[in-house]
Design a protein around this motif. Structure first.
Motif, short mmCIF file in Angstrom:
data_model
loop_
_atom_site.label_atom_id
_atom_site.label_comp_id
_atom_site.label_asym_id
_atom_site.label_seq_id
_atom_site.Cartn_x
_atom_site.Cartn_y
_atom_site.Cartn_z
N VAL A 36 27.57 25.87 -8.67
CA VAL A 36 26.86 24.96 -7.77
C VAL A 36 27.68 23.69 -7.52
O VAL A 36 27.68 23.15 -6.41
N GLU A 37 28.43 23.25 -8.53
CA GLU A 37 29.28 22.07 -8.33
C GLU A 37 30.36 22.36 -7.28
O GLU A 37 30.63 21.56 -6.38
N GLU A 38 30.96 23.56 -7.41
CA GLU A 38 32.00 23.94 -6.45
C GLU A 38 31.42 24.13 -5.05
O GLU A 38 31.97 23.65 -4.06
N ALA A 39 30.27 24.80 -4.98
CA ALA A 39 29.67 25.11 -3.68
C ALA A 39 29.21 23.86 -2.92
O ALA A 39 29.17 23.84 -1.70
N THR A 40 28.84 22.82 -3.68
CA THR A 40 28.34 21.60 -3.03
C THR A 40 29.41 20.51 -2.97
O THR A 40 29.11 19.35 -2.65
N GLY A 41 30.65 20.86 -3.30
CA GLY A 41 31.71 19.87 -3.28
C GLY A 41 31.45 18.73 -4.25
O GLY A 41 31.86 17.59 -4.03
N GLY A 42 30.73 19.02 -5.31
CA GLY A 42 30.47 18.01 -6.35
C GLY A 42 29.24 17.16 -6.10
O GLY A 42 28.95 16.26 -6.88
N SER A 43 28.47 17.46 -5.04
CA SER A 43 27.27 16.64 -4.79
C SER A 43 26.13 16.99 -5.75
O SER A 43 25.24 16.19 -5.99
N VAL A 44 26.18 18.21 -6.32
CA VAL A 44 25.20 18.58 -7.35
C VAL A 44 25.96 19.08 -8.58
O VAL A 44 26.73 20.04 -8.51
N LYS A 45 25.75 18.39 -9.69
CA LYS A 45 26.33 18.80 -10.96
C LYS A 45 25.18 19.06 -11.94
O LYS A 45 24.12 18.45 -11.80
N ILE A 46 25.41 19.92 -12.89
CA ILE A 46 24.41 20.18 -13.93
C ILE A 46 25.05 19.89 -15.28
O ILE A 46 26.11 20.44 -15.60
N ARG A 47 24.43 19.01 -16.05
CA ARG A 47 24.89 18.76 -17.42
C ARG A 47 23.94 19.46 -18.37
O ARG A 47 22.73 19.21 -18.35
N ALA A 239 22.46 26.47 -2.31
CA ALA A 239 23.61 26.64 -3.20
C ALA A 239 23.14 26.83 -4.65
O ALA A 239 23.67 27.68 -5.38
N LEU A 240 22.14 26.05 -5.06
CA LEU A 240 21.63 26.17 -6.43
C LEU A 240 20.94 27.51 -6.64
O LEU A 240 21.15 28.18 -7.65
N SER A 241 20.10 27.91 -5.68
CA SER A 241 19.40 29.20 -5.80
C SER A 241 20.40 30.35 -5.91
O SER A 241 20.23 31.27 -6.71
N ARG A 242 21.45 30.29 -5.10
CA ARG A 242 22.44 31.36 -5.10
C ARG A 242 23.22 31.38 -6.41
O ARG A 242 23.46 32.44 -6.99
N ALA A 243 23.60 30.19 -6.88
CA ALA A 243 24.36 30.12 -8.14
C ALA A 243 23.52 30.63 -9.31
O ALA A 243 24.01 31.33 -10.20
N ALA A 244 22.22 30.28 -9.29
CA ALA A 244 21.32 30.74 -10.36
C ALA A 244 21.20 32.27 -10.34
O ALA A 244 21.29 32.93 -11.39
N ARG A 245 21.03 32.82 -9.14
CA ARG A 245 20.87 34.28 -9.02
C ARG A 245 22.16 35.00 -9.43
O ARG A 245 22.11 36.00 -10.15
N ASN A 246 23.30 34.48 -8.99
CA ASN A 246 24.58 35.11 -9.35
C ASN A 246 24.78 35.11 -10.86
O ASN A 246 25.25 36.09 -11.44
N SER A 247 24.41 33.99 -11.50
CA SER A 247 24.60 33.92 -12.96
C SER A 247 23.64 34.86 -13.68
O SER A 247 23.96 35.42 -14.72
N MET A 248 22.44 35.05 -13.09
CA MET A 248 21.47 35.99 -13.67
C MET A 248 22.02 37.41 -13.65
O MET A 248 21.91 38.15 -14.64
N ILE A 249 22.63 37.80 -12.54
CA ILE A 249 23.12 39.17 -12.40
C ILE A 249 24.33 39.43 -13.30
O ILE A 249 24.41 40.45 -13.99
N SER A 250 25.25 38.46 -13.37
CA SER A 250 26.43 38.67 -14.24
C SER A 250 26.04 38.58 -15.72
O SER A 250 26.66 39.20 -16.57
N HIS A 251 24.97 37.83 -15.99
CA HIS A 251 24.51 37.67 -17.38
C HIS A 251 24.07 39.00 -18.00
O HIS A 251 24.27 39.22 -19.20
#
Length: 312
Positions: A36-47, A239-251
């Protein structure tokens, strides 16, 4: 567009969970954060805060509800108290296999349950399989009769309590962080969880028998507060929804490898004995739970039927 707004409105979302940093779920959430950080150009980061740094699962769910925390990971067992439809995941033997589970959570039924918490301030983004849960103790548990008179640690979930009662044991809710010493000191006689509990939480040091009755497949769930969600642009939300879903599938694949590795490590390094179990008597003993859930609401009956219909 992202690059222009990033500097002005970059935000860091805080995500709390109770696993260590080497846990497969933590690694998958880190993958989501990186994407999500990459997809949003750094506008959304998750710590990500591991090991319950910002509170227990229950506390962090409440903090997300009242918008004092942006994101959290809990699981369906604890979320049932906040959003009733998550209770369907807590029914024993509802899924035929991990493939059946994966298909359900990635489909319409899974999305419907994630969305069902929005009104309660718990907007679900993704599930992470934590595999099948089984009993572990200092003796094999091969039939429900073996559980008679045993004190079994359960999560603070009505379903978990009911299941252990139907199997003939005394359910004892204890926080995850206190379970190792509770097993060590005999406060409880056993517990139930997936194989990684033996290794990442070191429970294999204090419980030497793992019996593969595989009663439930209870997913971890990552969710976000309505406040944090509403502050994002539609592009950031996507971007966040897609990143979450992608991580769910690879997980899912990563989890299977981790669980198989945990079994091998528990056997070779901790001296844990792993037992195959005839599941039929367990399935029969807990059938009243499915009947009760079906009778409890139309929605629950519908979810059970939809999940069963997807069995392969």
């Amino acid at each position: 567009l992202f690059a222009l707004t990033a500097a002005a409105e970059a935000r860091t979302l805080r995500l709390n969970h109770n696993n260590p940093e080497d846990h497969p779920v933590h690694l998958s959430m880190q993958k989501m954060a990186d994407e999500v950080e990459e997809a949003t150009g750094g506008s959304v980061k998750i710590r990500i805060y591991a090991n319950g740094q910002l509170g227990t699962q229950r506390e962090s769910t409440e903090q997300v509800q009242n918008c004092s925390l942006d994101m959290a990971r809990s699981n369906a067992a604890e979320l049932e108290a906040f959003v009733p439809s998550y209770g369907v995941f807590n029914l024993p033997y509802l899924f035929d296999s991990e493939d059946h589970f994966d298909a359900v959570v990635a489909g319409d039924v899974g999305q419907r349950i994630l969305d069902s918490g929005i009104e309660q301030g718990i907007r679900g983004l993704a599930y992470y399989t934590e595999g099948a849960r089984s009993f572990y103790a200092n003796k094999p548990i091969l039939t429900p009769a073996d559980l008679n008179g045993m004190k079994i640690r359960v999560q603070p979930s009505p379903s978990a309590v009911r299941m252990v009662e139907l199997l003939g044991a005394s359910p004892t809710p204890i926080g995850w962080g206190e379970l190792y010493s509770a097993l060590q000191q005999g406060v409880v006689d056993g517990a139930e969880n997936n194989p990684t509990a033996l290794t990442t939480a070191r429970h294999g040091e204090v419980a030497k028998h793992f019996s593969l009755d595989e009663h439930t497949l209870i997913p971890a769930v990552v969710f976000i507060s309505n406040c944090a969600w509403d502050e994002m642009s539609p592009e950031e939300q996507t971007a966040l929804s897609r990143a979450a879903r992608n991580s769910m599938i690879s997980h899912s694949e990563a989890w299977r490898e981790a669980a198989a590795e945990a079994i091998e490590t528990a056997k070779s390094e901790l001296g844990v004995e792993v037992h195959e179990v005839d599941k039929a008597p367990f399935i029969e003993a807990v059938q009243p739970m499915v009947d009760e859930a079906r009778a409890s609401s139309e929605e629950m009956a519908e979810l059970i039927d939809q999940i069963r219909a997807q069995a392969r």
